[in-house]
Design a protein around this motif. Structure first.
Motif, PDB file in Angstrom:
ATOM      1  N   ILE A  84       0.731  -1.338  -0.090  1.00 42.67           N
ATOM      2  CA  ILE A  84      -0.166  -0.103  -0.010  1.00 42.67           C
ATOM      3  C   ILE A  84       0.793   1.187   0.094  1.00 42.67           C
ATOM      4  O   ILE A  84       0.504   2.323  -0.676  1.00 42.67           O
ATOM      5  N   PRO A  85       2.058   1.304   0.773  1.00 40.34           N
ATOM      6  CA  PRO A  85       2.640   2.693   1.053  1.00 40.34           C
ATOM      7  C   PRO A  85       3.231   2.857  -0.614  1.00 40.34           C
ATOM      8  O   PRO A  85       3.064   4.121  -0.879  1.00 40.34           O
ATOM      9  N   ALA A  86       3.775   1.924  -1.236  1.00 42.28           N
ATOM     10  CA  ALA A  86       4.222   1.869  -2.521  1.00 42.28           C
ATOM     11  C   ALA A  86       3.226   2.454  -3.565  1.00 42.28           C
ATOM     12  O   ALA A  86       3.395   3.498  -4.551  1.00 42.28           O
ATOM     13  N   VAL A  87       2.026   1.924  -3.536  1.00 44.07           N
ATOM     14  CA  VAL A  87       0.838   2.317  -4.632  1.00 44.07           C
ATOM     15  C   VAL A  87       0.564   3.589  -3.986  1.00 44.07           C
ATOM     16  O   VAL A  87       0.190   4.365  -5.123  1.00 44.07           O
ATOM     17  N   VAL A  88       0.407   3.810  -2.877  1.00 39.98           N
ATOM     18  CA  VAL A  88       0.145   5.364  -2.792  1.00 39.98           C
ATOM     19  C   VAL A  88       1.003   6.457  -3.045  1.00 39.98           C
ATOM     20  O   VAL A  88       0.476   7.326  -3.492  1.00 39.98           O
ATOM     21  N   LEU A  89       2.174   6.229  -2.683  1.00 45.59           N
ATOM     22  CA  LEU A  89       3.393   7.056  -3.418  1.00 45.59           C
ATOM     23  C   LEU A  89       3.160   7.130  -4.816  1.00 45.59           C
ATOM     24  O   LEU A  89       3.450   8.251  -5.509  1.00 45.59           O
ATOM     25  N   ASN A 108      11.449  12.393 -12.789  1.00 48.39           N
ATOM     26  CA  ASN A 108      12.578  11.915 -12.082  1.00 48.39           C
ATOM     27  C   ASN A 108      12.696  10.347 -12.284  1.00 48.39           C
ATOM     28  O   ASN A 108      11.775   9.691 -11.709  1.00 48.39           O
ATOM     29  N   PRO A 109      13.557   9.749 -12.711  1.00 48.95           N
ATOM     30  CA  PRO A 109      13.751   8.272 -12.693  1.00 48.95           C
ATOM     31  C   PRO A 109      13.969   7.843 -11.434  1.00 48.95           C
ATOM     32  O   PRO A 109      13.456   6.465 -11.384  1.00 48.95           O
ATOM     33  N   ALA A 110      14.507   8.257 -10.440  1.00 48.09           N
ATOM     34  CA  ALA A 110      14.755   7.671  -9.247  1.00 48.09           C
ATOM     35  C   ALA A 110      13.466   7.281  -8.250  1.00 48.09           C
ATOM     36  O   ALA A 110      13.366   6.519  -7.476  1.00 48.09           O
ATOM     37  N   VAL A 116       9.604   1.166  -6.091  1.00 55.32           N
ATOM     38  CA  VAL A 116       9.900  -0.414  -5.933  1.00 55.32           C
ATOM     39  C   VAL A 116      10.639  -0.780  -4.535  1.00 55.32           C
ATOM     40  O   VAL A 116      10.110  -1.717  -4.109  1.00 55.32           O
ATOM     41  N   SER A 117      11.520   0.233  -3.911  1.00 54.47           N
ATOM     42  CA  SER A 117      11.893  -0.005  -2.787  1.00 54.47           C
ATOM     43  C   SER A 117      10.856  -0.278  -1.820  1.00 54.47           C
ATOM     44  O   SER A 117      11.026  -0.808  -0.733  1.00 54.47           O
ATOM     45  N   PHE A 118       9.842   0.815  -1.789  1.00 48.69           N
ATOM     46  CA  PHE A 118       9.032   0.823  -0.880  1.00 48.69           C
ATOM     47  C   PHE A 118       8.011  -0.368  -0.775  1.00 48.69           C
ATOM     48  O   PHE A 118       7.821  -0.967   0.230  1.00 48.69           O
ATOM     49  N   ALA A 119       7.674  -0.736  -2.048  1.00 46.66           N
ATOM     50  CA  ALA A 119       7.111  -2.060  -2.239  1.00 46.66           C
ATOM     51  C   ALA A 119       7.811  -3.245  -1.702  1.00 46.66           C
ATOM     52  O   ALA A 119       7.214  -4.174  -0.942  1.00 46.66           O
TER      53      ALA A 119
END
Length: 166
Positions: A84-89, A108-110, A116-119
């Motif tokens: 969820i945090p990755a999807v929300v971000l 920004n490509p980062a 992906v790191s959050f996920a």
């Protein structure tokens, strides 16, 4: 077998949806508050969100997944809490880029790497929490604290069937 089925697939769909949607709402609210506090240059609110946002993004998925497993929400709902945090971000950045909100840079490509790191962090935390919750349920059932499906009545609260109907 009912305990295993309840732990893997979930018996309480309403509670599982509440877990996922409630956590998504909390993360969204915290992210919007952090962005608004940062944009308005409010130091007190910014300090609060600087502490609250990492707590929700990195530390909350594990305990929430454990609580969801103990409540027999099912594996998919418990693991969904991790992403969820990755999807929300990602949704926040996408929406901010499309609408043209200043300070939100989707080019920004980062940002893709961060998402992906959050996920990955959230999913691994949710998996560990889910395993801890399952261990807790099985241990409680083994010691005689729990019941087969956890609602105390022997039936499924969502579809009204009793155990004898299954």
């Amino acid at each position: 077998m009912p305990t295993t089925e309840a732990l893997l697939f979930g018996r309480r769909r309403v509670r599982a949806v509440g877990l996922v949607v409630g956590f998504a709402g909390a993360v969204t609210l915290a992210l919007v508050a952090a962005f608004a506090a940062e944009s308005a240059d409010v130091t007190a609110a910014s300090a609060l969100t600087d502490r609250l946002l990492p707590l929700l993004v990195f530390y909350a998925p594990g305990p929430l997944a454990a609580a969801g497993a103990y409540a027999r929400c099912g594996g998919p709902a418990c693991l969904a809490v991790g992403v969820i945090p990755a999807v929300v971000l990602g949704g926040f950045v996408l929406l901010g880029t499309v609408v043209g909100v200043p300070g939100v840079n989707g080019g920004n490509p980062a940002i893709g790497d961060v998402t992906v790191s959050f996920a990955a962090i959230g999913l691994s935390s949710a998996f560990v929490g889910y395993c801890a919750g399952v261990t807790g349920v099985l241990g409680a059932d083994l010691l005689g604290f729990g019941s087969d499906d956890g609602d105390g009545e022997g039936g499924d609260e969502d579809d009204g069937k009793s155990r004898e109907d299954e």
